[in-house]
Scaffold this active site. Structure first.
Site, short mmCIF file in Angstrom:
data_model
loop_
_atom_site.label_atom_id
_atom_site.label_comp_id
_atom_site.label_asym_id
_atom_site.label_seq_id
_atom_site.Cartn_x
_atom_site.Cartn_y
_atom_site.Cartn_z
N HIS A 32 1.02 -1.04 -0.03
CA HIS A 32 0.02 -0.04 -0.11
C HIS A 32 1.11 1.25 0.01
O HIS A 32 1.11 1.72 1.08
CB HIS A 32 -0.77 -0.15 1.22
CG HIS A 32 -1.93 -1.19 1.07
ND1 HIS A 32 -3.18 -1.10 0.22
CD2 HIS A 32 -2.01 -2.39 1.47
CE1 HIS A 32 -4.09 -2.08 0.40
NE2 HIS A 32 -3.05 -2.99 1.25
N ASP A 77 -10.50 3.55 -8.24
CA ASP A 77 -10.19 2.49 -7.43
C ASP A 77 -10.04 1.38 -8.83
O ASP A 77 -11.24 0.72 -8.64
CB ASP A 77 -11.03 2.28 -6.49
CG ASP A 77 -10.65 1.25 -5.57
OD1 ASP A 77 -9.69 0.74 -5.65
OD2 ASP A 77 -11.36 1.00 -4.41
N GLU A 136 -0.27 0.58 -6.16
CA GLU A 136 0.25 -0.57 -5.54
C GLU A 136 0.57 -1.61 -6.22
O GLU A 136 -0.30 -2.12 -7.03
CB GLU A 136 -0.93 -0.98 -4.42
CG GLU A 136 -1.43 0.37 -3.87
CD GLU A 136 -2.72 0.22 -2.73
OE1 GLU A 136 -3.13 -1.08 -3.02
OE2 GLU A 136 -3.24 0.89 -2.27
#
Length: 177
Positions: A32, A77, A136
């Protein structure tokens, strides 16, 4: 974890299945990583163009990236699939490029909550979304399964290099070589 002579940060994770009952162990994984950027609306991510992704804002529906780079004007996202080992985050105002190199991690998540969602996240100020981006290195689409005694290794190297824009863009071939 290792810090190199040029300031690059290398993170290596090893996971071993130590189950003595003979059962396999399955998991997903993501580093992350949050990157400080001058202004999210002025940032580009290169290296993920034309790839398939799962959109977490649309029940993980599968799409194909259409742009020549990922730019930001709303919440994002996405899980990019079968990504290259190198990805670049270009920050025009700070004249710097973050280079992400990864091993053992097929996917990449790109996330920023934008204004509305950032107001619901207790440890974010209302305007904080403008100054960070998550890219990520991950293994999500195909979870990793280890039999007893097997080990998985994932590696992430992060570096920041000075950059300048020419005609509004960097030459991604120079950064991603």
């Amino acid at each position: 974890m290792a810090l190199g002579t040029e300031g690059e940060l290398t993170l290596t994770s090893r996971i071993r299945n130590t189950n003595s009952d003979g059962k396999p162990f399955t998991f997903t994984f993501a580093y992350h990583t949050y990157f400080s950027v001058s202004d999210i609306s002025e940032v580009r991510v290169e290296g993920l163009e034309t790839l398939d992704y799962l959109d977490n804002l649309k029940n993980r529906e599968r799409f194909t990236e259409q742009g020549d780079a990922i730019t930001f004007e709303s919440e994002i996202d996405k899980i990019y699939l079968s990504t290259p080992t190198k990805i670049a985050i270009l920050d025009h105002e700070k004249k710097r490029t973050f280079v992400i190199r990864k091993d053992g991690l097929a996917d990449a998540v790109v996330w920023n909550p934008w204004d509305k969602k950032s107001k619901t996240i207790s440890d974010l100020g209302d305007e904080d979304y403008k100054h960070f981006l998550c890219v990520e290195a991950a293994a999500i689409e195909r979870p990793i399964t280890l039999k007893p005694g097997e080990e998985w290794k994932g590696r992430l190297e992060l570096s920041a290099v000075p950059s300048s824009y020419s005609s509004g863009q960097l030459d991604p071939k120079k950064v991603l070589e």
